[in-house]
Every structure is written in C-alpha cells, then in structure tokens.
Design a protein around this motif. Structure first.
Motif, PDB file in Angstrom:
ATOM      1  N   LEU A  88      44.453  35.303  48.973  1.00  0.00           N
ATOM      2  CA  LEU A  88      43.687  36.352  48.724  1.00  0.00           C
ATOM      3  C   LEU A  88      43.734  37.249  49.932  1.00  0.00           C
ATOM      4  N   TYR A  89      43.344  37.067  51.078  1.00  0.00           N
ATOM      5  CA  TYR A  89      43.605  38.005  52.340  1.00  0.00           C
ATOM      6  C   TYR A  89      45.014  38.270  52.304  1.00  0.00           C
ATOM      7  N   ASP A  90      45.904  37.268  52.295  1.00  0.00           N
ATOM      8  CA  ASP A  90      47.268  37.695  52.580  1.00  0.00           C
ATOM      9  C   ASP A  90      47.961  38.837  51.243  1.00  0.00           C
ATOM     10  N   ILE A  91      47.479  38.467  50.099  1.00  0.00           N
ATOM     11  CA  ILE A  91      47.721  39.333  49.057  1.00  0.00           C
ATOM     12  C   ILE A  91      47.226  40.799  49.541  1.00  0.00           C
ATOM     13  N   LEU A  92      45.892  40.907  49.628  1.00  0.00           N
ATOM     14  CA  LEU A  92      45.225  42.215  49.922  1.00  0.00           C
ATOM     15  C   LEU A  92      45.918  42.939  51.161  1.00  0.00           C
ATOM     16  N   ASN A  93      46.212  42.043  51.954  1.00  0.00           N
ATOM     17  CA  ASN A  93      46.932  42.780  53.126  1.00  0.00           C
ATOM     18  C   ASN A  93      47.817  43.317  53.035  1.00  0.00           C
ATOM     19  N   SER A  94      48.688  42.602  52.118  1.00  0.00           N
ATOM     20  CA  SER A  94      50.161  42.954  52.099  1.00  0.00           C
ATOM     21  C   SER A  94      49.987  44.324  50.965  1.00  0.00           C
ATOM     22  N   LEU A  95      49.177  44.299  49.968  1.00  0.00           N
ATOM     23  CA  LEU A  95      48.905  45.668  48.947  1.00  0.00           C
ATOM     24  C   LEU A  95      48.620  46.860  49.918  1.00  0.00           C
ATOM     25  N   LYS A  96      47.584  46.542  50.552  1.00  0.00           N
ATOM     26  CA  LYS A  96      47.031  47.674  51.360  1.00  0.00           C
ATOM     27  C   LYS A  96      48.309  48.290  52.413  1.00  0.00           C
ATOM     28  N   ARG A  97      49.125  47.367  53.036  1.00  0.00           N
ATOM     29  CA  ARG A  97      50.042  47.726  53.940  1.00  0.00           C
ATOM     30  C   ARG A  97      50.970  48.836  53.294  1.00  0.00           C
ATOM     31  N   GLN A  98      51.229  48.595  52.086  1.00  0.00           N
ATOM     32  CA  GLN A  98      52.294  49.261  51.177  1.00  0.00           C
ATOM     33  C   GLN A  98      51.803  50.477  50.523  1.00  0.00           C
ATOM     34  N   GLY A  99      50.296  50.696  50.723  1.00  0.00           N
ATOM     35  CA  GLY A  99      49.595  51.949  50.055  1.00  0.00           C
ATOM     36  C   GLY A  99      48.762  51.764  48.993  1.00  0.00           C
ATOM     37  N   PHE A 100      48.457  50.704  48.540  1.00  0.00           N
ATOM     38  CA  PHE A 100      47.762  50.577  47.307  1.00  0.00           C
ATOM     39  C   PHE A 100      46.422  50.612  47.758  1.00  0.00           C
ATOM     40  N   ARG A 101      45.416  51.409  47.058  1.00  0.00           N
ATOM     41  CA  ARG A 101      44.247  51.573  47.508  1.00  0.00           C
ATOM     42  C   ARG A 101      42.892  51.119  46.522  1.00  0.00           C
ATOM     43  N   ARG A 102      43.547  51.044  45.332  1.00  0.00           N
ATOM     44  CA  ARG A 102      42.481  50.805  44.480  1.00  0.00           C
ATOM     45  C   ARG A 102      42.959  49.229  43.543  1.00  0.00           C
ATOM     46  N   ILE A 103      42.503  48.244  44.010  1.00  0.00           N
ATOM     47  CA  ILE A 103      43.152  47.130  43.491  1.00  0.00           C
ATOM     48  C   ILE A 103      42.154  46.112  42.417  1.00  0.00           C
ATOM     49  N   LEU A 104      42.532  45.626  41.518  1.00  0.00           N
ATOM     50  CA  LEU A 104      41.733  45.179  40.451  1.00  0.00           C
ATOM     51  C   LEU A 104      42.483  43.427  40.184  1.00  0.00           C
ATOM     52  N   LEU A 105      41.496  42.838  40.575  1.00  0.00           N
ATOM     53  CA  LEU A 105      41.834  41.464  40.496  1.00  0.00           C
ATOM     54  C   LEU A 105      41.445  40.748  39.017  1.00  0.00           C
ATOM     55  N   VAL A 106      42.097  40.403  38.029  1.00  0.00           N
ATOM     56  CA  VAL A 106      41.708  40.055  36.742  1.00  0.00           C
ATOM     57  C   VAL A 106      41.772  38.645  36.770  1.00  0.00           C
ATOM     58  N   ASN A 107      40.534  38.034  36.700  1.00  0.00           N
ATOM     59  CA  ASN A 107      40.546  36.724  36.838  1.00  0.00           C
ATOM     60  C   ASN A 107      40.359  35.861  35.444  1.00  0.00           C
ATOM     61  N   GLY A 108      40.998  34.722  35.144  1.00  0.00           N
ATOM     62  CA  GLY A 108      40.937  34.037  34.096  1.00  0.00           C
ATOM     63  C   GLY A 108      40.287  32.404  34.201  1.00  0.00           C
ATOM     64  N   HIS A 109      39.781  32.329  35.380  1.00  0.00           N
ATOM     65  CA  HIS A 109      39.428  31.081  35.710  1.00  0.00           C
ATOM     66  C   HIS A 109      37.996  30.877  36.481  1.00  0.00           C
ATOM     67  N   GLY A 110      36.888  30.330  35.836  1.00  0.00           N
ATOM     68  CA  GLY A 110      35.630  30.279  36.244  1.00  0.00           C
ATOM     69  C   GLY A 110      35.618  29.904  37.603  1.00  0.00           C
ATOM     70  N   GLY A 111      36.149  28.951  37.878  1.00  0.00           N
ATOM     71  CA  GLY A 111      36.258  28.095  39.528  1.00  0.00           C
ATOM     72  C   GLY A 111      36.817  29.170  40.308  1.00  0.00           C
ATOM     73  N   ASN A 112      37.216  30.325  40.037  1.00  0.00           N
ATOM     74  CA  ASN A 112      37.749  31.276  41.070  1.00  0.00           C
ATOM     75  C   ASN A 112      36.597  32.366  41.391  1.00  0.00           C
ATOM     76  N   SER A 113      35.441  32.212  40.876  1.00  0.00           N
ATOM     77  CA  SER A 113      34.425  33.238  40.944  1.00  0.00           C
ATOM     78  C   SER A 113      34.038  33.372  42.076  1.00  0.00           C
ATOM     79  N   PRO A 114      34.240  32.428  43.296  1.00  0.00           N
ATOM     80  CA  PRO A 114      34.109  32.691  44.899  1.00  0.00           C
ATOM     81  C   PRO A 114      34.737  33.758  45.213  1.00  0.00           C
ATOM     82  N   ALA A 115      35.928  34.315  44.565  1.00  0.00           N
ATOM     83  CA  ALA A 115      36.828  35.195  45.006  1.00  0.00           C
ATOM     84  C   ALA A 115      35.975  36.680  45.056  1.00  0.00           C
ATOM     85  N   GLN A 116      34.883  36.659  44.387  1.00  0.00           N
ATOM     86  CA  GLN A 116      33.945  37.910  44.569  1.00  0.00           C
ATOM     87  C   GLN A 116      33.194  38.042  46.145  1.00  0.00           C
TER      88      GLN A 116
END
Length: 231
Positions: A88-116
């Motif tokens: 997640l850090y690598d994905i977010l860092n890449s998107l930030k570098r390219q200019g994305f400033r509003r990012i929505l993570l759409v989660n489909g798996h309960g086990g991923n909830s620690p992503a918050q």
C-alpha cells in the motif's frame, strides 16, 4: 475508465484537469462453491461500474490480501501485514509522485480492514494527499439492502453470489447453512478453521434470485458514487 484502457499520455492529460484515482483491493481465497477471486472480481467491477460516469481511472485490483484463517484451503494466498503495508505504501507513493491527490481504495475483503490504519499512518507523512477506504459490501446503504432481503448473510453465502462470481457447471446447494460461531472461529488455527467451516460458507443460503442481487449491486453503485462525488 480502467487504467488498462489508457496509455501514459492519456493519464498525463487526465491529471491536468483532475487528481482522483480509484484502486480496488481484493483477495484470493476460498468462497465455498464460488470463484476464489470473488473479492477481487467484486471490488474491481463495483469500482469500474461506479466510476464510469466520471471518467476517473480505476487501477487493476490488488488480487491478494490478508486471509490467514483460510490458509489450508487450496488456492488461497495470504499476505503478511508487513507485506501488505509495504504494498500500500508503494502504491500510494507512486500515485502521489505522478500527481494524484484524491485516492479512493475500494475494498472487497474484510481481512483487508487494517488498511484503514495503514493509510491513516501514510497520510501523517503526506498531508497533501487524501486517501479514503470504502468497504463497499458493508457500507450503510448496501448492507441495509442485504439485510432487508435476508438477514442471514455472510462470507461465501448468497450475498456474494452474483452472475459474475459463479463458476460454470458448479451447482449451488439449495439449503440454508446455519451461521457459524464467529467468536469461536477467531480462536482457531487454519487447520481447525477448515475442519469447522467445511465448504467455507459462514452461514445462509448459497444463492438467491438474480433480481435481488442486481438490486443490491445498484444500491452499492449509487452509494459508491456518493463517495466519489465527495472526494
């Protein structure tokens, strides 16, 4: 729009007028008689269906998540918390570098909830970027629609049985499975969990009529569009 349907020049042009992006989060794990990719299929489809009207790029779904309890079911892949955090850090860092400033993570798996917690920590060091996590299946409107149809709904039950998560030639049982004891399940190791769960359905019918499922899907799309518009 799927990022796979764009080239880099088109993305650069998009970023000149908008800075939103959607990244679906999925999992590869047992879902009883449904596809092992249920969570990934649903996270990516709900993202692309909802974002279509806005022209926001939807990145490929992250197909692996954290699902250690299902490790004894063949086909399941579970990532460690350390690996998931790094991804997640690598994905977010890449998107930030390219200019994305509003990012929505759409989660489909309960086990991923620690992503918050992971994204909240990331934003401490990147205050100029807003990252939001949306668990589409248990968001208020979607979950209310599910329980209005049938309150006995759970992992690998009817509520995940859409036309696009079924497997050709695989028949669904017509019985209603009793709900498992979730508190007891959380105490079990993967071998014990598989023995206790059997086919993997946590409880409920295995399938309901398609018109009910499509009504849930439309509710979930509308709810996600509200999130997109408020980014």
């Amino acid at each position: 729009m799927k990022i796979s349907d764009m080239n880099w020049q088109q993305v650069e042009n998009y970023l000149s007028t908008d800075d939103r992006a959607i990244v679906p989060l999925g999992s590869t794990e047992q879902h009883a008689f449904l596809s092992l990719s249920v969570d990934s299929i649903l996270a990516e489809k709900i993202s692309t269906d909802a974002a279509e009207a806005y022209g926001i790029p939807v990145f490929p779904v992250l197909p692996f998540g954290m699902t250690p309890a299902f490790s004894d079911y063949p086909g399941t892949i579970s990532l460690s918390m350390r690996t998931y955090t790094a991804l997640l850090y690598d994905i977010l860092n890449s998107l930030k570098r390219q200019g994305f400033r509003r990012i929505l993570l759409v989660n489909g798996h309960g086990g991923n909830s620690p992503a918050q917690n992971i994204i909240s920590e990331w934003m401490v060091h990147n205050p100029e970027v807003t990252v939001q996590l949306h668990n589409w299946w248990n968001a208020p409107l979607a979950w209310a629609k599910v329980t209005a149809i049938d309150p006995v709904a759970s992992h690998a039950s009817w509520m995940e049985n859409f036309p696009w998560t079924r497997l050709a030639g695989v028949a669904q049982p017509d019985s209603q499975k009793p709900m498992v004891n979730l508190a007891q399940l959380r105490k079990m190791n993967p071998t014990q969990a598989r023995s206790y769960l059997g086919d993997g359905n946590y409880g409920g019918y295995y399938q309901r009529p398609d018109h009910e499922m499509l009504a849930i899907w439309q509710t979930a799309i509308d709810e996600l569009r509200q999130i997109i518009e408020s980014l």
